[in-house]
Design an enzyme around this catalytic site. Structure first.
Site, PDB file in Angstrom:
ATOM      1  N   ARG A  67      73.543  35.779  23.378  1.00  0.00           N
ATOM      2  CA  ARG A  67      74.734  35.755  24.232  1.00  0.00           C
ATOM      3  C   ARG A  67      74.909  37.070  24.991  1.00  0.00           C
ATOM      4  NH1 ARG A  67      78.448  34.540  19.174  1.00  0.00           N
ATOM      5  NH2 ARG A  67      76.457  33.564  18.641  1.00  0.00           N
ATOM      6  N   LYS A 118      68.239  31.586  28.418  1.00  0.00           N
ATOM      7  CA  LYS A 118      67.982  32.603  27.387  1.00  0.00           C
ATOM      8  C   LYS A 118      66.480  32.712  27.132  1.00  0.00           C
ATOM      9  CE  LYS A 118      68.576  33.345  22.403  1.00  0.00           C
ATOM     10  NZ  LYS A 118      69.138  32.753  21.167  1.00  0.00           N
ATOM     11  N   GLU A 127      72.008  38.033  19.517  1.00  0.00           N
ATOM     12  CA  GLU A 127      71.592  38.780  20.708  1.00  0.00           C
ATOM     13  C   GLU A 127      71.546  37.938  21.972  1.00  0.00           C
ATOM     14  OE1 GLU A 127      68.516  36.208  20.092  1.00  0.00           O
ATOM     15  OE2 GLU A 127      69.481  37.403  18.543  1.00  0.00           O
ATOM     16  N   LYS A 161      66.458  38.740   9.977  1.00  0.00           N
ATOM     17  CA  LYS A 161      66.482  37.389   9.418  1.00  0.00           C
ATOM     18  C   LYS A 161      65.615  37.333   8.160  1.00  0.00           C
ATOM     19  CE  LYS A 161      66.697  34.922  13.898  1.00  0.00           C
ATOM     20  NZ  LYS A 161      67.917  34.129  13.688  1.00  0.00           N
ATOM     21  N   ASP A 194      62.907  30.644  20.504  1.00  0.00           N
ATOM     22  CA  ASP A 194      64.193  31.193  20.936  1.00  0.00           C
ATOM     23  C   ASP A 194      64.232  31.464  22.432  1.00  0.00           C
ATOM     24  OD1 ASP A 194      66.740  31.614  19.994  1.00  0.00           O
ATOM     25  OD2 ASP A 194      66.454  33.739  19.612  1.00  0.00           O
TER      26      ASP A 194
END
Length: 459
Positions: free
Chosen positions: A313, A227, A311, A239, A250
């Site tokens: 996945r 990812k 997002e 958020k 991330d």
């Protein structure tokens, strides 16, 4: 990094005794006199991570004591690298600790992220413990440092384009082939969810799919998918500020698969290695994807969007469908995917999901042997119906909020059918507090155990 480890010392190496609390009195008996007296006057009780230097008559260091406490931290030796002055050292007492992990911890303890502040400094050197190979330590440490550097870099300097450049540097260093599909070309190449998630980031940060191939095209196939969300605002499901502060990390899954790929390539295994990284920024703009949208996926499944802050996945699903099309023998995906995983197991213990019982059992044993913790959670079939949608083939999140890491894994598993063994890792990629050999910041998780598994079965 290479100068941290030496085969022999030109001068007499200073001895280091690593002691558990239970071994301290025995050491005092063996070193009765000035050394034992100094340890007593300094109230050294072999507390975990404590470093005590023993004075020599000439004002130098006669030796060093390292406290191991009850022996629970295999990386306690990492405290030495920062605490000791320049010089050469030799560990002459391990108190049951693993010599390899001691050497690795010594190197890991030297890490500092100095891109914006601080400077590179010299560190003391360690004489390699008997039976420990320098190349093995440096391979592991180099992969850990790569993860830390990438994860620690702010998104302003590590967006999708910069992550692509890091991948290109890795490919060039190992003679690998790299292809990148960028921007609207993702639609023509049938990666619609990668495009949808990343399209709002705009010029300079366009979404892309990074595809590295290395090794023997006819070899056994190992594919890694990571990812690469370089920053996650949450999209239109924005958020709150206190949840956005760490979102530079991330892309930790991408950092991990690049680092694991580096370890595999450095080993020179006779395999067909592929690394897929969907790289995006989940931004807010007029063309951002919305809650309630239905997205087409590469696999052909339609996906209802329950929340734009889930997002990762989505981009993984497109990449996994591509990877699965080649029916790899081993397919690994890694992602900083859910807060639910942290609630369940905390920051240090990443969950993983697989249906392959033999693989899981062996991987868990390797994780324990190499102090690379992880924990298997179930792909609990009855929860799969929670992803049902009234208007699409599947919703990518549930309405009830239960078992978020499990249901994310179940969603991803819908996009894998042909791989012989598939495993999904929900990692954190961050140390929330400094520990010996592991400073606050980016953290590498599970890749050393995975490297050992791949070396054992594909070497």
């Amino acid at each position: 990094m290479r100068d941290l480890l030496i085969s022999e010392s030109e001068n007499k190496a200073i001895p280091v005794w690593a002691l558990k609390k239970a071994d301290l009195e025995t050491w005092k008996g063996e070193h009765a006199g000035a050394r034992a007296h100094w340890a007593e006057t300094q109230r050294f009780e072999a507390e975990e991570g404590r470093v005590l230097m023993l004075p020599a008559d000439d004002g130098g260091i006669a030796g060093v004591l390292l406290g191991l406490g009850d022996g629970g931290d295999p990386f306690a030796f990492g405290a030495l690298t920062q605490a000791l002055p320049l010089g050469d050292y030799r560990i002459c007492e391990f108190s049951g600790a693993d010599p390899y992990l001691a050497a690795l911890s010594w190197v890991l303890g030297a890490y500092r992220f100095t891109r914006y502040a601080g400077k590179v400094k010299e560190f003391p050197r360690l004489v390699l413990p008997e039976g420990v190979k320098k190349a093995d330590v440096l391979r592991d440490a180099g992969a850990v440092f790569l993860v830390r550097d990438l994860v620690n870099t702010p998104a302003g300097d590590l967006g999708p384009a910069e992550l692509e450049e890091a991948a290109r540097q890795l490919a060039k260093a190992h003679g690998a082939k790299i292809d990148v599909i960028t921007g609207d070309a993702l639609l023509g190449a049938n990666y619609p969810m990668v495009h949808a998630v990343g399209r709002a980031a705009g010029a300079g940060a366009e979404p892309r799919l990074i595809d590295i191939r290395w090794g023997n095209p006819e070899g056994r196939k190992v594919t890694l998918v990571g990812k690469g969300v370089c920053f996650d605002t949450g999209g239109l499901n924005l958020k709150p500020g206190n949840s956005m502060g760490l979102m530079k990390k991330d892309m930790g899954g991408a950092a991990h698969v690049l680092a694991l790929g580096q370890m595999i390539m450095e080993r020179g295994l006779d395999i067909c290695l592929r690394i897929l990284v969907p790289a995006v920024e989940n931004a807010v703009a007029g063309n951002a994807f919305r809650p309630g949208d239905v997205l087409q996926s590469r696999k052909g499944l339609t996906v209802e969007i329950g929340n734009t802050d889930a997002e990762g996945r989505l981009i993984l699903a497109d990449a996994l469908a591509e990877a699965d099309g080649e029916a790899p023998e081993l397919l690994i995906d890694m992602a900083t995917l859910t807060g639910a995983a942290r609630v369940a197991l905390g920051p240090d213990l990443p969950p993983y999901y697989t249906k392959d019982e033999a693989f899981a059992g062996e991987l868990q044993a390797l994780a324990k042997a190499h102090a690379d913790p992880m924990w298997r959670l179930p792909l609990w079939g009855p929860y799969d119906k929670w992803l049902d949608s009234q208007i699409a083939d599947v919703n990518h999140i549930t309405e009830n909020g239960f078992a978020g890491s499990v249901t994310a894994a179940l969603f991803l598993s819908r996009f894998v059918e042909k791989a012989k063994t598939y495993v999904h890792f929900d990692i954190y990629a961050w140390n929330p507090a400094a520990k010996p050999g592991r400073p606050l910041g980016g953290a590498a998780q599970t890749i050393r155990a995975l490297d050992r598994y791949i070396a054992r079965h594909f070497g």
